[in-house]
Design a protein around this motif. Structure first.
Motif, PDB file in Angstrom:
ATOM      1  N   GLU A 126       0.684  -1.219   0.138  1.00 53.08           N
ATOM      2  CA  GLU A 126       0.067  -0.140   0.008  1.00 53.08           C
ATOM      3  C   GLU A 126       0.878   1.341   0.039  1.00 53.08           C
ATOM      4  O   GLU A 126       2.006   1.153   0.419  1.00 53.08           O
ATOM      5  N   TYR A 170      -5.504  -1.227   5.237  1.00 51.57           N
ATOM      6  CA  TYR A 170      -4.870  -2.149   4.871  1.00 51.57           C
ATOM      7  C   TYR A 170      -5.702  -2.738   3.447  1.00 51.57           C
ATOM      8  O   TYR A 170      -6.735  -2.693   3.491  1.00 51.57           O
ATOM      9  N   CYS A 171      -4.604  -3.288   2.661  1.00 50.59           N
ATOM     10  CA  CYS A 171      -5.245  -3.721   1.269  1.00 50.59           C
ATOM     11  C   CYS A 171      -5.491  -5.217   1.372  1.00 50.59           C
ATOM     12  O   CYS A 171      -4.379  -5.994   2.121  1.00 50.59           O
ATOM     13  N   TYR A 203      -7.635   0.973  -5.734  1.00 48.19           N
ATOM     14  CA  TYR A 203      -7.154   2.488  -5.198  1.00 48.19           C
ATOM     15  C   TYR A 203      -8.405   2.646  -4.464  1.00 48.19           C
ATOM     16  O   TYR A 203      -9.548   1.924  -4.514  1.00 48.19           O
ATOM     17  N   LEU A 228      -5.274   6.309  -1.712  1.00 49.26           N
ATOM     18  CA  LEU A 228      -4.399   5.183  -1.491  1.00 49.26           C
ATOM     19  C   LEU A 228      -4.370   4.194  -2.583  1.00 49.26           C
ATOM     20  O   LEU A 228      -5.390   4.003  -3.477  1.00 49.26           O
ATOM     21  N   SER A 229      -3.127   3.635  -2.726  1.00 51.59           N
ATOM     22  CA  SER A 229      -3.011   2.712  -3.852  1.00 51.59           C
ATOM     23  C   SER A 229      -2.320   1.168  -3.240  1.00 51.59           C
ATOM     24  O   SER A 229      -1.701   1.527  -2.363  1.00 51.59           O
ATOM     25  N   CYS A 230      -2.687   0.413  -3.939  1.00 53.34           N
ATOM     26  CA  CYS A 230      -2.172  -0.994  -3.686  1.00 53.34           C
ATOM     27  C   CYS A 230      -1.842  -1.702  -5.035  1.00 53.34           C
ATOM     28  O   CYS A 230      -2.615  -1.972  -5.741  1.00 53.34           O
ATOM     29  N   THR A 240      -0.903   1.226   5.643  1.00 55.54           N
ATOM     30  CA  THR A 240      -0.614   2.495   5.499  1.00 55.54           C
ATOM     31  C   THR A 240      -1.355   3.300   6.330  1.00 55.54           C
ATOM     32  O   THR A 240      -2.574   3.188   6.538  1.00 55.54           O
ATOM     33  N   TRP A 255     -10.419  -2.810   0.849  1.00 55.46           N
ATOM     34  CA  TRP A 255      -9.842  -1.912   2.024  1.00 55.46           C
ATOM     35  C   TRP A 255     -10.210  -2.386   3.265  1.00 55.46           C
ATOM     36  O   TRP A 255     -11.558  -2.071   3.383  1.00 55.46           O
TER      37      TRP A 255
END
Length: 117
Positions: free
Chosen positions: A6, A94-95, A79, A20-22, A111, A36
């Motif tokens: 993440e 968390y992803c 995302y 947020l990106s994962c 993150t 997420w």
């Protein structure tokens, strides 16, 4: 070995936005439901949003209308666009990659998102 990483967390004032990106690595397919989750101190980890490979989406009631989940299957990324953030959104995000056909779930390392009032 499947890994999720993440990025995009940080400190933002109430009313602000974060994305947020994962990214998923270690797999040739990206067909799993992705989600997420978040965990605030003293609280259990809770679902924020999830999206299936076909684009079906579920949101927690607390984020509906403010957060948007999306995925890019070609890039193996998911995302979470978070708008109108509130102090109660503060948590580690968390992803998660859901296992398919009895397979195991995978989690990222998380993150931190901190929203100041």
């Amino acid at each position: 070995q499947v890994q999720l990483v993440e990025s995009g967390g940080g400190l933002v004032q109430a009313g602000g936005s974060l994305r947020l990106s994962c990214i998923t690595s270690g797999t040739t397919t990206f067909l799993n439901t992705m989600g997420w989750y978040r965990q605030a101190p003293g609280n259990q980890r809770e679902l924020v949003a999830k999206i299936t490979n076909s684009g079906n989406i579920d949101y927690a009631d607390s984020v509906k209308g403010r957060f948007t989940i999306s995925r890019d299957n070609g890039k193996k990324m998911v995302y979470l666009q978070m708008n109108r953030l509130k102090p109660e959104d503060t948590a580690v995000y968390y992803c998660k990659r859901d296992g398919r056909f009895g397979g195991i779930d995978y989690w990222g390392q998380g993150t931190q998102v901190t929203v100041s009032s």
